[in-house]
Structures are given as structure tokens and as C-alpha cells.
Design an enzyme around this catalytic site. Structure first.
Site, PDB file in Angstrom:
ATOM      1  CE  LYS A  78      33.500  53.180  19.077  1.00 14.57           C
ATOM      2  NZ  LYS A  78      33.199  52.439  17.827  1.00 14.57           N
ATOM      3  CB  SER A 153      34.883  49.094  18.456  1.00 14.04           C
ATOM      4  OG  SER A 153      34.265  49.960  17.503  1.00 14.04           O
ATOM      5  CB  SER A 177      31.888  49.064  15.490  1.00 14.87           C
ATOM      6  OG  SER A 177      33.091  48.366  15.296  1.00 14.87           O
TER       7      SER A 177
END
Length: 474
Positions: A78, A153, A177
Site C-alpha cells: 500500500k 482505504s 481499511s
């Protein structure tokens, strides 16, 4: 054979047997990323660095030095995790040119285990949304329906794994997330027990900060529970500062076979009711577990969801104030001071929590510790709790819709946008391991997951039951 469709463990076995080289595997993934820009999941590609690392991995194997757990395996991470010499933006325009001089601790562990970093996956600015859209890179759509969100996210990581751009990704989870995007995209994810995976080097704490949220965890996304377990074995352990004296040895799964497990089912709750398809899935999962011989308890509830969610929001908002500018925080203090002391409505939670005194935080934290004890008592009689992952399958993407106007629809009822993660937040608050497991689909073909929550540090029990449940449902 399409090498990119193999699981992480299958790719590693192919490497061990000499059926494929790391360079071939890495090239296959890089080519797939290039051929499918519509997924917009891998937003920074490090082709040269990845191919160099792959060649080094092949040389290590050729010389008999194949003792690293992920040697030669291509992975993504990420874009909130700092990577040495590789742009790390956390989706924010102000970090568009940020190139760290040091890896996040978790990334360093991936490299030490021999993983090949393909690139970075998309995230909303500062990880602060339940869908993935960045001013730098645009929107990551849901792989199953581009009109719907991939979640946030960690939407980029979930979409990358779901579309075979990467067999494994490492993302972050505070308010769901990791788990919400995994649910929406139909992949496996694990939010590890809090504190067992070092978080230094994770943004949105500003670059260079050593501390982070007291509810944030880093964890893997993959296409099987076995691959999550593989990643956990690499990521979990004491921080570099603690490693001279401390060791981590996670307990083995509580049981060996499905019929030995004691499973709680929390299928619905009036505080965050689920839609009919999600409810039907939970009923079917409970039936499957019962038919397999597991002890299933549909009645017990470890905590009040309403009380848990209120406390979660209080502690989350208090923590988020750390990155506010002095000017912005001063304005928030002024706003909070003007609130009516008698007004304790939900709309006052945010300003009060963001500006709370340390004494008030200590009292809130004490309430959390009491909840943790309550959960521990519950897990004396239950091995793993199964809940919905979210009220619905993936919701429509709402990029461009002002945040106050965003909402979700649950069986025709308009509901708060933020209720997408209410079921996930119950584990975040009390530091428990929680996995999402894809076990069904809606009539429209969208993935549906369930969430598995286990006792603190019982991560391997959660993953073992996830693996057994997947096999039972296949």
C-alpha cells in the site's frame, strides 16, 4: 499456465521446484499490470528495481541460499507504507514527490524475507475514506463492477490481489481499511492482533514520525487464508527496538478439525442492521458449521455494539488530532468550547473527542480495557466469533459526491455512509485479530465475506478456521 493466477504459496512452490524463475514470475506480473490499466490499483511501478531483486533471488536459489520465506515472490504494498528510494505519497498531493530514505519496518521485513516489491497500490489521501480515489492517481474501481467502490482505504491493495496483479499485498487497518476493501473485492484479509506487526513508517502520521495510532495495524491481503498465514509469519514480531530481548511466538490454532470449534454467530444487530442477502449468508454459514459438527451459538453477544461504537469513535477522533496543524487544532478547541455542556448528541462526539483533555482520554482508555476483559471472558467459551463484514456488498462509488451527502442503502433504507465499517470497528477498538473470508455472492455476482474475530493473539486460530470454512463452503 497463467502464473499470475497461482496463489502466493503455489508460486513459491513453483520457484522451489525450479519450474519457474523469479524473473519470469516478476515479468508476468509486471506485464499484467501494464495490460490492465483499467484496474488502476498499482499506481507506482518499480519495474527496474523488481527485476533486479528477482535476478538476485534467482542467484541465491542457484547458489543454495534459498532459506528466506518469500524468496523471489512478487508482492505489492500500500502506498501508505514508506519504501526506500521509491515514491510514497499516501494518495496526498502534498506528498507527490516524497521519496523516503528508509523502508517502513514492515516493508523491511518483506525484503528480508526475499520478497520482490513490484510497486505501490492506491489509497485515498491520508487513508481517510471508505473508497479509493486520489487526486494523484484517480479512482480504483471495484473489479466486479466498475460502477461500485473497491472500498477504502486499502482499495488499491484489495483490487490488485483480486485482479491477479499481485498475489499478496500489505495494507493498513484502523477503521476497517483492510477488511472493508477485501470484502468488497472478494479477497482474504487479516487485521492482526494489535502490536504484533511494527507500524513505524506508515503514513498518515507525517513522514519521520516514530509513533502511530493506538488502534492501527498492518496486515496482509491475499487470495487464501493459507497465504495470509504465510505473510503473518514474516510480518509479525517485535519492533527493531524491542528485538534484542523480546520474541513473539503466536499460539497454534486451538483445534485441528472443524467439528472441534466452538463458534459464535452474531448475524445482525439493530444498531447496524444488514441487508437480506447478508443475513441469508450468515444463516447459511451457521448451518454449514453446525452440519460439519461445530458447536454453534447464535445467541450470545460479547458487548453492546452501540456502546462499543461510541467508544471507538471517541478514541479514533482523539487520535486523529495528532496530525492537525496548530492553527486547525486551535479552531477546533474554540468550536468545542462553545458546545452546550448538556448536549451529548452524536454530532458533538467529533469536536469533543478531537479536543479532549488527557484525563478524559485516560477514562476512555480505561473503558476500553474493561471491554477487552469482557471480550476475553466471552472467548473462554467461544473460539471464534463470526459476524457480517459490512451491511451490504460493495456500494456504488460516490467520488464527486460531497461527504455530507454520501450514504448507503440497505434494503431500500438510506443509512449513514460511515456504517459501512461499524461491524469491523468492534474488533479494532479492543485490539483483536479479525479476518475477512469470501464465502458467497449476491444475486448480482458481487462478493460477500464474513468476518472472523478471535481472542487477542489467537491470530492462527482465526486463520485456521478461515481456511476450514473456505474449504467447507467451496
Amino acid at each position: 499456465m497463467d502464473l499470475t493466477r497461482l496463489s502466493a504459496r503455489e508460486q513459491l512452490r513453483a520457484l522451489e521446484r525450479g519450474e519457474v524463475s523469479s524473473r519470469e514470475l516478476t515479468t508476468a506480473h509486471l506485464e499484467r499490470i501494464a495490460r490492465h490499466p483499467e484496474h488502476n490499483a498499482v499506481v507506482t511501478v518499480d519495474a527496474d528495481g523488481a527485476l533486479a531483486a528477482a535476478e538476485a533471488s534467482d542467484q541465491r536459489r542457484a547458489s543454495g541460499e534459498a532459506d528466506a520465506a518469500l524468496l523471489g515472490l512478487p508482492v505489492t504494498v500500500k502506498d501508505s507504507l514508506e519504501t526506500e528510494g521509491l515514491r510514497t505519497t499516501c494518495g496526498a498531493a502534498e506528498l507527490a514527490e516524497h521519496v523516503p530514505g528508509r523502508d517502513a519496518d514492515a516493508v523491511a521485513r518483506l525484503r528480508a524475507a526475499g520478497a520482490v516489491i513490484l510497486g505501490k497500490t492506491n489509497t485515498p489521501p491520508m487513508c481517510q475514506d471508505l473508497q479509493t480515489n486520489s487526486p494523484l492517481f484517480g479512482t480504483t474501481p471495484n473489479p466486479h463492477d466498475p460502477r461500485r467502490t473497491a472500498g477504502g482505504s486499502s482499495g488499491g491493495p484489495a483490487a490488485a490481489v483480486a485482479t491477479h496483479l499481485s498475489p499478496l499485498d500489505v495494507g493498513s487497518d484502523l477503521a476497517g481499511s483492510l477488511r472493508l476493501p477485501a470484502h468488497y473485492c472478494g479477497v482474504h484479509s487479516l487485521r492482526p492482533s494489535y502490536g504484533i506487526v511494527p507500524t513505524r513508517g506508515h503514513i498518515p502520521r507525517p513522514p519521520g514520525w516514530l509513533s502511530t495510532s493506538d488502534m492501527l495495524t498492518l496486515g496482509p491481503l491475499a487470495r487464501s487464508a493459507a497465504d495470509l498465514d504465510l505473510a503473518l509469519s514474516v510480518l509479525a514480531g517485535p519492533s527493531p527496538d524491542d528485538s534484542p530481548a523480546w520474541r513473539l511466538e503466536l499460539p497454534a490454532p486451538r483445534h485441528e478439525r472443524l467439528h472441534q470449534y466452538r463458534v459464535g454467530i452474531w448475524a445482525d444487530d439493530p444498531y447496524c442492521a444488514v441487508d437480506s442477502e447478508t443475513g441469508a449468508l450468515l444463516e447459511q454459514v451457521a448451518k454449514d458449521l453446525h452440519d460439519a459438527g461445530a458447536h454453534v451459538d447464535n445467541t450470545t453477544r460479547p458487548v453492546s455494539m452501540a456502546d462499543s461504537d461510541r467508544l471507538f469513535q471517541t478514541l479514533m477522533f482523539a487520535n486523529s488530532s495528532a496530525s492537525a496543524s496548530p492553527e486547525a487544532f486551535a479552531a477546533e478547541v474554540e468550536l468545542a468550547d462553545k458546545l452546550d455542556p448538556e448536549d451529548r448528541s452524536p454530532r458533538t462526539i467529533y469536536p469533543r473527542a478531537r479536543t479532549m483533555r488527557y484525563r478524559d482520554w485516560l477514562h476512555a482508555n480505561e473503558e476500553r480495557q474493561r471491554l477487552r476483559r469482557q471480550w476475553a471472558g466471552y472467548f473462554g467459551d467461544i473460539d471464534v466469533l463470526v459476524t457480517p463484514a459490512a451491511p451490504t456488498a460493495a456500494v456504488p462509488d460516490q467520488t464527486g459526491v460531497p461527504v455530507p451527502e454520501r450514504h448507503i442503502t440497505v434494503d431500500g433504507e438510506r443509512r449513514s455512509y460511515w456504517q459501512q465499517t461499524t461491524w469491523l470497528n468492534i474488533a479494532s477498538l479492543v485490539h483483536l485479530p479479525a479476518a475477512t473470508v469470501p464465502v458467497g455472492r449476491t444475486a448480482e455476482g458481487l462478493p460477500l465475506c464474513v468476518q472472523l474475530i478471535g481472542p487477542y493473539l489467537a491470530d492462527r486460530t482465526v486463520l485456521h478456521l478461515a481456511d476450514l470454512l473456505t474449504a467447507e463452503r467451496s
